[in-house]
Scaffold this active site. Sequence first.
Site: not given
Length: 367
Positions: A161, A189, A215, A240, A264
């Site tokens: 992250k 991400d 991402e 995403d 997701k």
Amino acid sequence: MRITKIDLYRAAMPMKTPFKVAIGTTTISQSIFARIHTDAGHIGVGEGNIFTPVVGETADSVWAIGPAAARALVGTDPLDIEARARQMRKLFPHNTTLRSALEIALWDILGKAANLPLFAVLGGRRRPVVTDNTVGLESPAVMAERALAFKARGFVAIKVKLGTDLATDLERMRLIREAVGPGFALRVDANQGWDRTTARAALRALAAYGPELVEQPVVRADIDGLAELRRGSTVPLMADESLFDEHDALRLVAAGACDYFNIKLAKAAGIWTALKINAIGEAAHIPCMVGCMTDAGIAISAAVHLASARENIVFADLDGADMLAVDPVAGGFGYGAGGELLPATGPGLGVELDAAYLGGLPHQAVE
């Protein structure tokens, strides 16, 4: 077959450690669990895990609107999932997490009625799904330490992250790459944390550390920016937060905005839309990831069945249940060597909710 009753449960599950990303921090994972009863004796279970900065729902809003959604389903055919999904999309268009909990339970019923595991109901085979594990935002040194711990546990890929100030993000990535060594799969991400200018500089600099992908570098609405960044980047980009449903997928394809999709279930409102997104991706030569929020075992199990059944789903980020101090769900899957997940072979999802745990949760019943 008809739905006779729906039980809803509100769960607040402590995390092992706080999980911080560019758009928010989770210390308590919030899920709604659903148990859908039928006149044939089949009971399906579902879960929607709520992460407000992405989906816009809160635990309070899901709990307040849940009985209305349940009332709309009672008396209907649970096996006609297309009709139920369309019905829920029309009535509750912006409640994707709530809809995902109910829809997952319908797929569980379908599998139990057919006496088949969900991956077989979806027309697929039982194949291993390999998940990464995620290092949340912390100091560079702490993130490097946690990345090394995941490698020591046998995971073969790590999601990193980022999405804060560029200098700190690059230091995080430098120390993590040093810790895990060359060739180890790292997936970045940014969770919408950069503007276009910062993202452009970040992509150039991050290339030196060999990430598999980056991402969602920019805010979800900036499809043009994502496409511009992709044209200038040597690192593949994944969408995403810009991707909730099949309409978003078409927009991303038309713009040439990404190399990969992250599906997701809490964003897609369940498997019905997830299948549409994957089909669009496959037609456009865009491989997919199936990801999660901080889901417990029901939603993770549904995602594992989906990924197992679709070969265009080549990445998995299904570490949510591993982040929980206690997962009240038994069965469905297990975290194996190298992050390998295999779906259960029993009917439906193959999961069970701990009855004693459910007994201590806030509960609403609709008949």
